[in-house]
Enzyme design. Structure first.
Site, PDB file in Angstrom:
ATOM      1  N   PRO A 414       0.810  -1.444   0.096  1.00  0.00           N
ATOM      2  CA  PRO A 414       0.057   0.366  -0.032  1.00  0.00           C
ATOM      3  C   PRO A 414       0.723   1.090   0.017  1.00  0.00           C
ATOM      4  CG  PRO A 414      -1.129  -1.248   1.618  1.00  0.00           C
ATOM      5  CD  PRO A 414       0.552  -1.994   1.129  1.00  0.00           C
ATOM      6  N   CYS A 415       0.637   2.196  -0.915  1.00  0.00           N
ATOM      7  CA  CYS A 415       0.986   3.494  -0.592  1.00  0.00           C
ATOM      8  C   CYS A 415       0.251   4.422  -0.199  1.00  0.00           C
ATOM      9  CB  CYS A 415       0.530   3.907  -2.682  1.00  0.00           C
ATOM     10  SG  CYS A 415      -0.259   4.391  -2.905  1.00  0.00           S
ATOM     11  N   ASN A 416      -0.784   4.480   0.502  1.00  0.00           N
ATOM     12  CA  ASN A 416      -1.493   5.351   1.208  1.00  0.00           C
ATOM     13  C   ASN A 416      -1.012   6.248   2.052  1.00  0.00           C
ATOM     14  OD1 ASN A 416      -3.061   2.806   0.443  1.00  0.00           O
ATOM     15  ND2 ASN A 416      -4.861   3.681   2.101  1.00  0.00           N
ATOM     16  N   LEU A 418       2.496   7.169   1.452  1.00  0.00           N
ATOM     17  CA  LEU A 418       3.667   7.022   0.773  1.00  0.00           C
ATOM     18  C   LEU A 418       2.826   8.387  -0.460  1.00  0.00           C
ATOM     19  CD1 LEU A 418       5.346   4.181   0.731  1.00  0.00           C
ATOM     20  CD2 LEU A 418       5.381   5.626   2.122  1.00  0.00           C
TER      21      LEU A 418
END
Length: 454
Positions: A414-416, A418
């Site tokens: 998950p990139c939430n 970042l």
DNA sequence: TGAAAAATGAGCAAAGGA
DNA sequence: TCCTTTGCTCATTTTTCA
């Protein structure tokens, strides 16, 4: 007195948070506790994680659940070695330093310009050679993906955990009509890659010829920006239409700038006189390399969200293409954070048979989408798991025995926390969702050691 | 060399609709 | 009532430009 109490309370809650984060990363609680005692409560999570590994490598964790975190002798030495080496290379503070070793102290990971990775289709000139670190060499092959524009230090940490492999940064605008700046860490060979055919259109007009009709000469865009998870509202279309209708043709520079800023921000296209609109789900599917209607059957908002979170299939397929000759009888795949199955679609379009896919995906809608596609196109076995935390090292060992090992471990965590567009919780790799990266590492390492025992 | 512009897998609460 | 859509939030980093 009061001040001291407040300080004490702050420290306690900080400690609780750190312990919770470390447990979320897959560490036993008591070892997390010990690491905080060793390094101080203000130490960054990456330092604490290193400390737990160093302590495990040194063999002084005579408590806790050893079986889950047992590492082979060679691997222990390697992890401890890497830990020391890095500390030296990055000139970081020693453990126990009260100043956290956060991103600002990490060695910078510069992004290449142009962002073309190790090579591109039909561009042998720019191809580079690389030597993988010894500990990075499979089996299994693995392929990891995340946003390129993460906060400082994040990619250095990810690379350090993934066996010191240098990330391959690619902007998908070099392969399709929309930008998508991503970093990929993998131990695949990079020679003799080949692209999916037909090559996707690389400009907006090639992809959607009918938009040329209404495209004003003062809109210079030929490619789209990154396809994100949400779309602009109809109100914005209306505001832009009003602004254009009440000015001449061509409109004054100030109006042009307003319209262009919004068009770039929301990836708007010209669909009528003075009229812009966001892309439709089937257009996003097309740009990302998915079959038409891949995500059909769920709400529009859900479709945009799932598509915005997914791979650009042509880009990933280009990297995975080297597997085709290596596995003529097909592959067993462990797919983490599968989403709508970008990796699976890439393998399928490459003509690589998937004998087995063990897929981990938390979203029920995404699991349904993958299952629907699988049942229509595949003959192999699909095993779906919801929570990455429930895929324990023991279960991994069982899968490895049952299928004779995994050929590929693939996933983007998950990139939430970042992503630049997150104004609320861009907390880096230690953020609530993005910390699941450590499970990716844990699982790759578990597959490695289970396969080493075969 | 510095400032300004541009880009970016987002998340929340409140309004809107079936 | 519950689910979907909308408006607002205004961060961080890299790239462009003077």
């Amino acid at each position: 007195g009061d001040l001291l109490d407040i300080d004490f309370l702050r420290e306690m809650s900080e400690k609780d948070n750190k312990i919770k984060s470390l447990v979320d990363m897959g560490f036993p609680e008591d070892e997390a506790n010990m690491a905080i005692t060793r390094c101080g409560v203000d130490a960054a999570l990456t330092v604490l994680a290193d400390s737990v590994y160093a302590s495990q490598a040194a063999g002084d964790c005579h408590y806790g659940n050893l079986s889950d975190y047992e590492l082979g002798g060679r691997k222990r030495a390697r992890l401890m070695e890497g830990s020391k080496k890095k500390r030296k290379r990055y000139g970081g503070a020693a453990q126990g330093n009260r100043r956290p070793l956060d991103g600002s102290h990490e060695e910078p990971m510069p992004l290449p310009n142009p962002m073309v990775g190790f090579n591109l289709p039909n561009d042998r000139l720019r191809s580079v050679t690389r030597r993988l670190p010894q500990q990075a060499i499979g089996p299994p092959f693995f392929y990891y993906e995340n946003v390129a524009l993460a906060p400082k230090g994040v990619w250095a940490t990810i690379s350090r955990f993934l066996y010191d492999i240098e990330p391959e940064f690619v902007d998908s605008k070099h392969l399709c009509a929309a930008a998508r700046k991503r970093g990929y860490i993998h131990n695949l060979p990079i020679e003799n890659r080949f692209p999916l055919l037909p090559l996707p259109p690389k400009t907006i007009f090639e992809a959607f010829p009918h938009y040329k009709k209404w495209w004003p000469s003062w809109d210079p865009r030929r490619q789209l920006n990154c396809l994100q998870t949400s779309m602009s509202s109809a109100k914005l279309t209306e505001r832009i239409q009003c602004a254009l209708a009440s000015s001449g043709n061509p409109p004054p520079k100030s109006v042009q700038k307003y319209v262009m800023d919004e068009c770039r921000k929301w990836n708007l296209v010209w669909v009528g006189k003075n009229k812009v609109a966001h892309l439709e789900p089937d257009e996003v599917e097309y740009l990302l390399g998915f079959p038409r209607d891949h995500t059909r059957g769920v709400g529009k908002t859900e479709r945009f969200k799932s598509l915005g979170n997914s791979f650009q299939v042509d880009t990933v397929a280009y990297h995975l293409s080297v597997l085709k000759d290596m596995y003529p009888n097909g592959v067993n795949v462990l797919s983490l954070f599968t989403g709508i199955g970008g990796g699976e679609v890439a393998l399928h379009r490459l003509g690589i048979h998937m004998r087995t896919v063990v897929s981990v995906e938390i979203g029920e809608v995404n699991r349904r989408i993958l299952r629907g596609w699988w049942d229509q196109t595949q003959t192999g076995t699909l095993i779906e798991i919801a929570d990455v935390k429930s895929l324990t090292d023991d279960r991994i060992a069982t899968f490895v025995r049952r299928f004779g090992g995994f050929d590929l471990v693939i996933g983007g965590s998950p990139c939430n926390n970042l992503a630049g567009s997150n104004r609320h919780h861009r907390d880096g790799l230690e953020g609530e969702q993005s910390a699941l990266f450590y499970h990716y590492f844990r699982i790759v390492d578990a597959v490695k050691s289970a396969m080493g025992r075969m």
